[in-house]
Design an enzyme around this catalytic site. Sequence first.
Site, PDB file in Angstrom:
ATOM      1  N   CYS A 266     -30.481 -19.300  40.648  1.00 42.42           N
ATOM      2  CA  CYS A 266     -30.706 -17.870  40.839  1.00 42.42           C
ATOM      3  C   CYS A 266     -31.092 -17.576  42.292  1.00 42.42           C
ATOM      4  O   CYS A 266     -30.308 -17.856  43.187  1.00 42.42           O
ATOM      5  CB  CYS A 266     -31.723 -17.336  39.832  1.00 42.42           C
ATOM      6  SG  CYS A 266     -31.627 -15.541  39.650  1.00 42.42           S
TER       7      CYS A 266
ATOM      8  N   HIS B 142     -28.979 -18.459  34.868  1.00 38.67           N
ATOM      9  CA  HIS B 142     -30.110 -19.285  34.449  1.00 38.67           C
ATOM     10  C   HIS B 142     -29.642 -20.289  33.399  1.00 38.67           C
ATOM     11  O   HIS B 142     -29.526 -19.928  32.232  1.00 38.67           O
ATOM     12  CB  HIS B 142     -31.222 -18.410  33.872  1.00 38.67           C
ATOM     13  CG  HIS B 142     -31.955 -17.642  34.911  1.00 38.67           C
ATOM     14  ND1 HIS B 142     -33.010 -18.160  35.624  1.00 38.67           N
ATOM     15  CD2 HIS B 142     -31.748 -16.406  35.418  1.00 38.67           C
ATOM     16  CE1 HIS B 142     -33.439 -17.279  36.502  1.00 38.67           C
ATOM     17  NE2 HIS B 142     -32.688 -16.197  36.393  1.00 38.67           N
TER      18      HIS B 142
ATOM     19  N   GLU C   7     -31.263 -22.540  32.040  1.00 36.92           N
ATOM     20  CA  GLU C   7     -32.335 -22.737  31.054  1.00 36.92           C
ATOM     21  C   GLU C   7     -32.391 -21.613  30.032  1.00 36.92           C
ATOM     22  O   GLU C   7     -33.143 -21.690  29.068  1.00 36.92           O
ATOM     23  CB  GLU C   7     -33.679 -22.912  31.767  1.00 36.92           C
ATOM     24  CG  GLU C   7     -34.332 -21.640  32.305  1.00 36.92           C
ATOM     25  CD  GLU C   7     -33.797 -21.180  33.660  1.00 36.92           C
ATOM     26  OE1 GLU C   7     -32.713 -21.633  34.078  1.00 36.92           O
ATOM     27  OE2 GLU C   7     -34.479 -20.345  34.288  1.00 36.92           O
TER      28      GLU C   7
END
Lengths: 208, 252
Positions: free
Chosen positions: A79, A181, A183
């Site tokens: 990011c 992202h 995650e």
Amino acid sequence: MIAVVDYDTGNIRNLMKALDYVGLDSKLTDDPEEILNADGVILPGVGAFAEAMDELRRRNLIDVLNQVVDKQIPLLGICLGMQLLFENSEEFGLHDGLGFLPGTVKEIPATNDLKVPEMGWNENKVLKNDSYFSEANEKFTYFVHSYYASCPLDIVTAGVDYGVFVPSIVQKNKVIGMQFHPEKSSDVGLGLLQNYKRMVQDYVDSRN
Amino acid sequence: MLAKRIIPCLDVDDGRVKKGVNFVDLKDVGDPVEIAASYQKQGADELVFLDITATSDHRQTMSDVIEQVSSQVFMPLTVGGGIRSVDDMQAMLRAGADKVSLNSAAVHNPELITQGAEKFGKQCIVVAVDTKWNESTKQFDVVINGGRVNTGMNAIDWIKKVQDLGAGELLVTSMDADGTKQGYDIPLYQAIDKVATVPVIASGGCGKVEDFSEVFEDTKVDAALAASVFHFGELTIANVKQHLTNVGVTVR
């Protein structure tokens, strides 16, 4: 051990939970020795470009990150962390970045149909089929950002369409950036972190 | 282009999911972690947890739930219910939430939206707006306390205001449609489309797959939230996404 660079940026615990889930031990650190001895280095980031660079400078991490690149330790920016890898950014004036990747970070132009920030799941189109991350092709990942990297296509592994072409995965040698992202991108994101793990393993093997 | 998001909502009371969940693959029908993981497997794009715990001494329980869910489930997580201060927001974000949702507290204290946006970034701040059509004034009113209290505020004006204050997303529930299973409140979202500058989540009223395609085809909302149709297995996320794909709506 993966060093997650600690420079006081937003919530990185979810990233560390995901690394743990795919079997990568990680440590949040700003210690030069720990970073330079890591098997992989992750530069996370949420927030504003200039402040992030200031904080990296304040902690004397710019030179450390340059050494990470020289040592060819797999360096993954996520990011804002990806955006910092570029030469500069137009976010609130023109600010220098780390300069590991050629290109400039620009604001996504808002239009009637496109809200900024881009927030949600967008579909990756892979331009390079020989990358560790090529399996992202036609897969959706989760984005939250108002700025994007304008850069030469030869470093773009994958991109998404959001009015403009938004590079979603970039790579030059051992420096990788992900605009989304991983995650927060469910199975696809975890798969891409697994691929990073593979890259880290290859680096560890080559070092031995 | 962005995929339209399908978001299951889980009501959590003292650490357990309430309103009943009826999935065949669950051992414990009240365990938030197991239910969230099941939704992840089904292809949910995001999860909303609504803390319906009545007493404040059980607040810690909610952050424990989020801590556990975020270790196993890797998609955006929003927590709402009982968030009244920046400290409450911080506790949830620290535990692993990606966003917090403010409802009554935003009405009582609009400054809270700005404080949260400045501290955590506006992408973290969802403002939940519950609405009811007012036949005499021909406008949508903002209601609070589960619809029992009408604030008299015009919902469209309120939405403009919360966007200016720093809301990063709007979760708009039609209390008229909620529980009816007759479909989302299309006129409400069409009215909001004219002023929305941030993503909008539609909520209330869905009972069948066509309700999802209708709200995405007839309005510009970015996401649709549902609770009971998913919990009781009347619909699966996969059913909904297959239908949306068939009619040409982009989904993940």
